[in-house]
Motif scaffolding. Structure first.
Motif, PDB file in Angstrom:
ATOM      1  N   UNK B 144      -4.436  19.019  17.665  1.00 45.12           N
ATOM      2  CA  UNK B 144      -4.924  20.306  18.171  1.00 45.12           C
ATOM      3  C   UNK B 144      -5.548  21.133  17.043  1.00 45.12           C
ATOM      4  N   UNK B 145      -4.830  21.230  15.932  1.00 42.41           N
ATOM      5  CA  UNK B 145      -5.295  22.055  14.812  1.00 42.41           C
ATOM      6  C   UNK B 145      -6.656  21.597  14.312  1.00 42.41           C
ATOM      7  N   UNK B 146      -6.825  20.278  14.219  1.00 44.79           N
ATOM      8  CA  UNK B 146      -8.052  19.772  13.591  1.00 44.79           C
ATOM      9  C   UNK B 146      -9.163  19.489  14.615  1.00 44.79           C
ATOM     10  N   UNK B 147      -8.890  19.714  15.889  1.00 41.99           N
ATOM     11  CA  UNK B 147      -9.892  19.504  16.965  1.00 41.99           C
ATOM     12  C   UNK B 147     -10.509  18.114  16.921  1.00 41.99           C
ATOM     13  N   UNK B 148      -9.685  17.096  17.002  1.00 39.37           N
ATOM     14  CA  UNK B 148     -10.264  15.751  16.945  1.00 39.37           C
ATOM     15  C   UNK B 148      -9.922  14.948  18.198  1.00 39.37           C
ATOM     16  N   UNK B 149      -9.384  15.625  19.217  1.00 38.03           N
ATOM     17  CA  UNK B 149      -8.890  14.878  20.371  1.00 38.03           C
ATOM     18  C   UNK B 149      -9.972  14.033  21.051  1.00 38.03           C
ATOM     19  N   UNK B 150     -11.186  14.562  21.121  1.00 39.75           N
ATOM     20  CA  UNK B 150     -12.183  13.823  21.915  1.00 39.75           C
ATOM     21  C   UNK B 150     -12.710  12.545  21.254  1.00 39.75           C
ATOM     22  N   UNK B 151     -12.396  12.309  19.974  1.00 40.20           N
ATOM     23  CA  UNK B 151     -12.867  11.044  19.387  1.00 40.20           C
ATOM     24  C   UNK B 151     -11.763  10.225  18.718  1.00 40.20           C
ATOM     25  N   UNK B 152     -10.571  10.297  19.283  1.00 38.22           N
ATOM     26  CA  UNK B 152      -9.434   9.559  18.715  1.00 38.22           C
ATOM     27  C   UNK B 152      -9.631   8.049  18.708  1.00 38.22           C
ATOM     28  N   UNK B 153     -10.405   7.547  19.677  1.00 35.55           N
ATOM     29  CA  UNK B 153     -10.550   6.085  19.790  1.00 35.55           C
ATOM     30  C   UNK B 153     -11.760   5.555  19.012  1.00 35.55           C
ATOM     31  N   UNK B 154     -12.523   6.457  18.397  1.00 33.53           N
ATOM     32  CA  UNK B 154     -13.718   5.994  17.680  1.00 33.53           C
ATOM     33  C   UNK B 154     -13.370   5.542  16.276  1.00 33.53           C
ATOM     34  N   UNK B 155     -14.301   4.775  15.682  1.00 28.35           N
ATOM     35  CA  UNK B 155     -14.123   4.394  14.277  1.00 28.35           C
ATOM     36  C   UNK B 155     -14.961   5.322  13.401  1.00 28.35           C
ATOM     37  N   UNK B 156     -14.688   5.286  12.098  1.00 31.30           N
ATOM     38  CA  UNK B 156     -15.293   6.303  11.233  1.00 31.30           C
ATOM     39  C   UNK B 156     -16.820   6.259  11.242  1.00 31.30           C
ATOM     40  N   UNK B 157     -17.415   5.043  11.403  1.00 26.13           N
ATOM     41  CA  UNK B 157     -18.886   5.003  11.354  1.00 26.13           C
ATOM     42  C   UNK B 157     -19.526   5.603  12.607  1.00 26.13           C
ATOM     43  N   UNK B 158     -18.695   5.912  13.622  1.00 30.80           N
ATOM     44  CA  UNK B 158     -19.235   6.549  14.832  1.00 30.80           C
ATOM     45  C   UNK B 158     -19.048   8.069  14.804  1.00 30.80           C
ATOM     46  N   UNK B 159     -18.667   8.604  13.644  1.00 34.49           N
ATOM     47  CA  UNK B 159     -18.420  10.037  13.545  1.00 34.49           C
ATOM     48  C   UNK B 159     -19.439  10.702  12.626  1.00 34.49           C
TER      49      UNK B 159
END
Lengths: 233, 239
Positions: B144-159
């Motif tokens: 919640x704090x870091x707002x990363x919920x919507x891409x938890x399943x992605x890998x780093x090169x997709x961010x």
């Protein structure tokens, strides 16, 4: 086409790859992390078979394991025949394939940025766990390339085996030597079968290696695209 | 209490040294400031144990009563202030120090998804003192704090770069360590979301009684700190 040479070739290829993999993986990891003259010397030795003509290696093995040498006599006293035998070609093939197994894995480990090592340590995990969970998955495709290269190189090896193993049916007569025999005897039909088999297997292996490289290439493209996007935004 | 003393060459140059002694009562939120290249990263790396430990660099790192590092200098008896002198050298390996670190580069593990990256940093057992109900609750709060919920399943090169940065921060928090070190956490984020992120991490640390040292060259980000350690011209000073 006889099946015995094919079976011997497969035995030698699988065992060579297996032995080298088990020995090489920890050694490659250590080499990739260390520096100094010892590392340089070891790397020189493991790269040597890449440039050395196979007959030269075969010749020195003949000299090293000959009747008059201590090690040759020692092996014979415990009933292991180091030359012109199945064991002989296995040993020679392991030696000759060291660079094909080790060089891709070393370069894979070396390509991992220092920051990844540090970030993994700062997660509070032991070096073994870091190796298993973080580093090995990152060199996965290098390991696969190394295995395929070693395997294919053993299957196709001719010079070393001719020098150290000769041509003993059922013992040291591998596919490439059987092919040579058939050509010498002008048995082109038989030769075609052996040659065709090696050609098809090599092509399949190459397609596999190319696909691995392609995967890595396209992944790096996606990465580049995403980093340019983030710079734009 | 955190107590750091060093007389160390900077990461980028042998000739440039960072000298000084700094301390703070813990838990505390400490801002580490100074212009780019002043030695903030070097100081954080010393605290984490990532800097080299040779005899030429007198170093002393102490946190919550535990001595993490004391490097004695051969032939230089007065290298340390009197209060810090020890009879032997000590070095606790970085992975054994209870430190979560977020580097300037995100350094995400590329073969893992975002969630796997964060889970990798989780401790085997949570310290009892933290009263953590379940691993899931703990993770949820960080996510919640870091707002990363919507891409938890992605890998780093997709961010994107900013997203990677936030995942790295989440991984640093997941370490569940008493001391959190952040090296320029807002680089790559726009001003507003950077400020917002820092504020929520600070309040998280206060709530859980953690100590945090945040290095930044942007003084505006630090509205809410307890102590400032400032590095200028190779000197570390507490302000």
């Amino acid at each position: 086409m006889e099946t015995t040479p094919i079976l011997i070739t497969l035995q030698i290829a699988l065992l060579t790859t297996g032995i080298l993999f088990v020995v090489a993986l920890p050694l490659c990891y250590w080499l990739s992390l260390s520096r100094g003259w010892l590392v340089l010397a070891i790397e020189l030795v493991i790269t040597l078979p890449l440039l050395l003509p196979p007959t030269v290696l075969g010749f020195y093995l003949l000299v090293f394991f000959g009747e008059g040498t201590l090690i040759g006599a020692l092996l014979r006293s415990i009933n292991i025949q180091p030359l012109f035998s199945w064991w002989g070609i296995l040993f020679a093939s392991v030696l000759y394939n060291i660079p094909f197994m080790m060089l891709p894995i070393i370069s894979g480990f070396r390509a991992i940025p220092q920051g990844i090592h540090e970030a993994a340590r700062m997660c509070g995990k032991s070096p073994t766990l870091v190796l298993w969970r973080v580093l090995l998955p990152m060199v996965r495709s290098n390991i696969l390339v190394a295995i395929v290269m070693t395997m294919m190189h053993t299957i196709g090896e001719f010079g070393v085996i001719m020098m150290v193993g000769g041509n003993i049916p059922g013992e040291t007569r591998v596919i490439s030597i059987a092919l040579y025999d058939e050509v010498q005897a002008l048995n082109y039909e038989q030769a075609h079968w052996y040659a065709g088999l090696l050609l098809v297997v090599s092509m399949i292996a190459l397609v596999f290696v190319f696909r691995l490289q392609q995967d890595r290439f396209s992944r790096s493209l996606v990465y580049k695209r995403s980093s340019t996007l983030s710079q734009e935004s | 209490m955190i107590h750091v003393f060093c007389d160390a060459p900077a990461v980028w140059s042998e000739r440039f040294r960072i000298r000084g002694e700094c301390s703070a009562t813990t838990p505390a939120i400490i801002g580490l400031t100074g212009i780019s290249g002043s030695g903030k990263t070097t100081l954080l790396r010393i605290i984490a144990g990532l800097e080299r430990q040779d005899d030429a660099v007198p170093t002393h790192v102490e946190f919550s009563g535990a001595l993490w590092q004391h490097t004695k200098v051969q032939g230089a008896l007065d290298a340390f202030p009197e209060a810090l002198q020890q009879s032997t050298s000590t070095f606790v390996q970085p992975e054994q120090r209870p430190v979560g670190m977020v580097f300037q580069q995100p350094e995400l593990f590329p073969t893992m998804t975002v969630l796997e990256n964060i889970r990798f940093a989780l401790p085997k057992v949570f310290p009892e003192i933290l009263h953590i109900q379940s691993e899931q609750n703990f993770l949820d709060e960080i996510i919640e704090i870091t707002h990363i919920r919507e891409f938890l399943r992605r890998k780093s090169h997709q961010l994107s770069g900013g997203q990677q940065k936030r995942v790295a921060l989440a991984r640093g928090l997941a370490r569940c360590a008493d001391l959190l070190l952040l090296d320029e956490p807002t680089i790559g984020l726009d001003h507003k979301s950077g400020e917002h992120l820092i504020e929520s991490v600070i309040s998280y640390c206060r709530k859980h009684k953690r100590t945090m040292i945040v290095a930044t060259h942007d003084g505006h980000l630090l509205h809410d700190i307890d102590t400032e350690w400032r590095i200028a011209h190779g000197r570390v000073k507490v302000r």
